[in-house]
Design a protein around this motif. Sequence first.
Motif, PDB file in Angstrom:
ATOM      1  N   PHE A   1       1.164  -0.847   0.335  1.00 56.82           N
ATOM      2  CA  PHE A   1      -0.243  -0.470   0.034  1.00 56.82           C
ATOM      3  C   PHE A   1       1.457   1.291  -0.084  1.00 56.82           C
ATOM      4  O   PHE A   1       0.499   1.972  -0.358  1.00 56.82           O
ATOM      5  CB  PHE A   1      -0.935  -0.098   1.148  1.00 56.82           C
ATOM      6  CG  PHE A   1      -1.512   1.352   1.637  1.00 56.82           C
ATOM      7  CD1 PHE A   1      -2.285   2.045   0.602  1.00 56.82           C
ATOM      8  CD2 PHE A   1      -1.356   2.291   2.805  1.00 56.82           C
ATOM      9  CE1 PHE A   1      -2.836   3.487   0.809  1.00 56.82           C
ATOM     10  CE2 PHE A   1      -1.604   3.388   3.142  1.00 56.82           C
ATOM     11  CZ  PHE A   1      -2.645   4.028   2.237  1.00 56.82           C
TER      12      PHE A   1
ATOM     13  N   SER B   1       2.768   1.979  -3.858  1.00 59.33           N
ATOM     14  CA  SER B   1       2.077   2.674  -4.464  1.00 59.33           C
ATOM     15  C   SER B   1       1.445   4.004  -4.075  1.00 59.33           C
ATOM     16  O   SER B   1       1.066   4.083  -4.849  1.00 59.33           O
ATOM     17  CB  SER B   1       0.690   1.426  -4.189  1.00 59.33           C
ATOM     18  OG  SER B   1      -0.224   0.026  -4.264  1.00 59.33           O
TER      19      SER B   1
ATOM     20  N   TRP C   1      -5.660  -3.622  -0.674  1.00 55.25           N
ATOM     21  CA  TRP C   1      -5.648  -3.603  -1.841  1.00 55.25           C
ATOM     22  C   TRP C   1      -6.364  -3.418  -2.901  1.00 55.25           C
ATOM     23  O   TRP C   1      -5.439  -3.303  -3.837  1.00 55.25           O
ATOM     24  CB  TRP C   1      -5.707  -5.197  -2.227  1.00 55.25           C
ATOM     25  CG  TRP C   1      -5.179  -6.371  -1.497  1.00 55.25           C
ATOM     26  CD1 TRP C   1      -4.600  -6.812  -0.239  1.00 55.25           C
ATOM     27  CD2 TRP C   1      -3.161  -7.127  -2.146  1.00 55.25           C
ATOM     28  NE1 TRP C   1      -3.225  -7.596  -0.052  1.00 55.25           N
ATOM     29  CE2 TRP C   1      -2.872  -7.549  -1.369  1.00 55.25           C
ATOM     30  CE3 TRP C   1      -3.097  -6.278  -3.490  1.00 55.25           C
ATOM     31  CZ2 TRP C   1      -1.720  -7.872  -2.078  1.00 55.25           C
ATOM     32  CZ3 TRP C   1      -1.697  -7.196  -4.046  1.00 55.25           C
ATOM     33  CH2 TRP C   1      -1.080  -7.737  -2.644  1.00 55.25           C
TER      34      TRP C   1
ATOM     35  N   SER D   1      -4.968  -0.126  -3.001  1.00 49.49           N
ATOM     36  CA  SER D   1      -3.801  -0.158  -3.639  1.00 49.49           C
ATOM     37  C   SER D   1      -2.931  -0.345  -4.699  1.00 49.49           C
ATOM     38  O   SER D   1      -2.360  -0.110  -6.151  1.00 49.49           O
ATOM     39  CB  SER D   1      -2.446  -1.717  -2.577  1.00 49.49           C
ATOM     40  OG  SER D   1      -2.707  -1.097  -1.532  1.00 49.49           O
TER      41      SER D   1
ATOM     42  N   CYS E   1      -2.167   1.943  -8.141  1.00 49.80           N
ATOM     43  CA  CYS E   1      -1.084   1.665  -8.858  1.00 49.80           C
ATOM     44  C   CYS E   1      -1.738   1.942 -10.253  1.00 49.80           C
ATOM     45  O   CYS E   1      -0.695   2.261 -11.149  1.00 49.80           O
ATOM     46  CB  CYS E   1      -0.925  -0.195  -9.227  1.00 49.80           C
ATOM     47  SG  CYS E   1       0.331  -0.570  -6.875  1.00 49.80           S
TER      48      CYS E   1
END
Length: 482
Positions: free
Chosen positions: A239, A242, A463, A466, A470
Motif C-alpha cells: 500500500f 503504491s 488491496w 493499492s 498502482c
Amino acid sequence: MKDKGMLLFYEWKHIFRQPTVWILFFLFFVIGGYAVYSGNALTNKKLEAINEAKKESVKDYHTTLKAFNDTLTLEKKKQAENAGNPYVIDYRYPRIAYDYPYPLTGLAAGIKDVTPVTEKVNYYTDYAAVDREITNPAILFEGRLDLLYVNLYLIPLLIIVLVYNILSSEKEKGISRLLIVQGGTLKRVLLIKLVFRLSLVFSAAVFLNVLGMLLSPSGHPSVLDAFLWLFLLLSYCIFWISLCFIMISLDRNSVFNLFSCLALWIFLLFLLPLVINKTAQLKNPSELKLLDLEEKDRLISDEVWAMNPKLVTDSFYNDYPKYKLAYTPSDTIDNQNDAFFAGYYQIKQKRMKAVVDSLWQGDNKANQTAYSLIKYNPVQNTEHLFTLLAHTSRIDYLRYKQDIKDFQRIWQTCFYDRVFSMHNGKRILSSFSPEALKTLPEFKVKYHPVKISEFIYGLLNLWLISIGLCIGGLFLIKKIQQ
C-alpha cells in the motif's frame, strides 16, 4: 534478463553506498529490537500477574481445606462445621478468571496494556468493584512501544525515504536515459526499482516480526495466524509503495515528492484518525458523568434491602424456575433467608447493570461508529486487523468479558444447587466436602478464532486501494516526456 540483472546490481550499489540508508536501517532494527523487548516485557508482566493470582488461589484452597479440620478451640470447631457452606466457599475460595496473553500479544498490545489480567468471579456481580491499574502518567502519554507501532509508523517512513527520489534524482543527475537503455522502458525501470526497495523493506520487517513471534513468552502462534500476520504486513508495505508510486509518477522534483509523501503519512496516521474519532464523538455525544459507582451501589443496596421480602424472593424464583420446588412460606416472612439473599443480589445486579450500561452507552455507540469509519483509512484498518490476529482488540476484550459472564453462570448454578438442594421434599443447604473442592468449576481460557470473512474483507479494502493507486501511477507515467 541480463539487462534486468545489471539494473538490480546498479540499484544494490546505489542504495548501499549511501550512509543515510545504513543509518535508517540501523535505527529501524534498533527501534524494532526494543519494540520486541517492550512487547515481551508487557507479556511477561501479565504472565507474572497470572502466576501470582494462581499462587494466591492455591493458598486460598489450602486455607479453606485446613478450616475443615481445625478444631483446636470452640470457635474453630464452629468454623469447621461451617467450612463447607457455599457462602463461605464463595468468599474464601473464589473462582478466578485469567486473560492469558495470546502468542501475538507482545507484537500488538492493543488495549491489553490497560485492561486487568485477572478477575475474581463470585456467584454475584459486584459492579461497584472497578479494577484500576496504577500507571505512570508518562507511560500513558508515550504509549507502549511494540512491533505494531514499528509496522504502522516506521515502515512507511522507511519506504518514503528509500522511494521518494528514485525517478527524480536520476533525471536530475542526467542518468535516467542510460538506465532506460540498460533496463528498457521508463515504466519497467521504475517498477524494478520499486520492487527491489519493497523487497528490502519487507525482508527487514519480516525479520523483526518473525523474531518477535519466536521470542514470545506466551508461546508460538499457529501457522495460519503467522501467515496471515506476514501477509497483512506485505499488504501494508505494498500500500505504501503504491502511494509513493503515484506521487513519483507526477514527475516533480525530489523535494516535492518527499514533502508530499510525508504529508500523506501525517494525514493517514494522525489527522484522519483524529477526524474519525471526532466524527464518532459528535455523532454520539457522551456527557462527562462523575458518577461514584460505590455510592450508587450503596443506594441501590438500601433500596432493594427495604423492599417487600415477597417481591424479592418471587423475583428470584421467577428468574430461576428450576428452584421453585425449594420454595417455602418462610421465604417471604423476612430478609434473613437464602431466597431473599439470592433475590436481593439478582435485583441489585439488574439495576447496577442498567446504571453502568447507561453510563457507557454513548461511548459504546461512538466506538461502533468509529469501527464503521476506519475502513476508509487504510492505516487504521490495518491496525484493526493486526489487533484481531493478536487477540488484543476491543472486540476480543468484550468476548473475554462475556466468557467471564458465562463462567459466572456455571459457578452460580453450582452454588445455587447447593443452597437450594432438596432432600425428602425439603430444602436443605448442602455443604461442599473437602473432596468437592477439587471439582469446583474452573475458568477455561478461550481464544475466539478470527473471522476469516471479516479479515478478508478488511484486507480486500487495502488491496483495492493499492491496486487503484498502482493503476493511477501507471496512467500518469505514460504522460511523462522521456
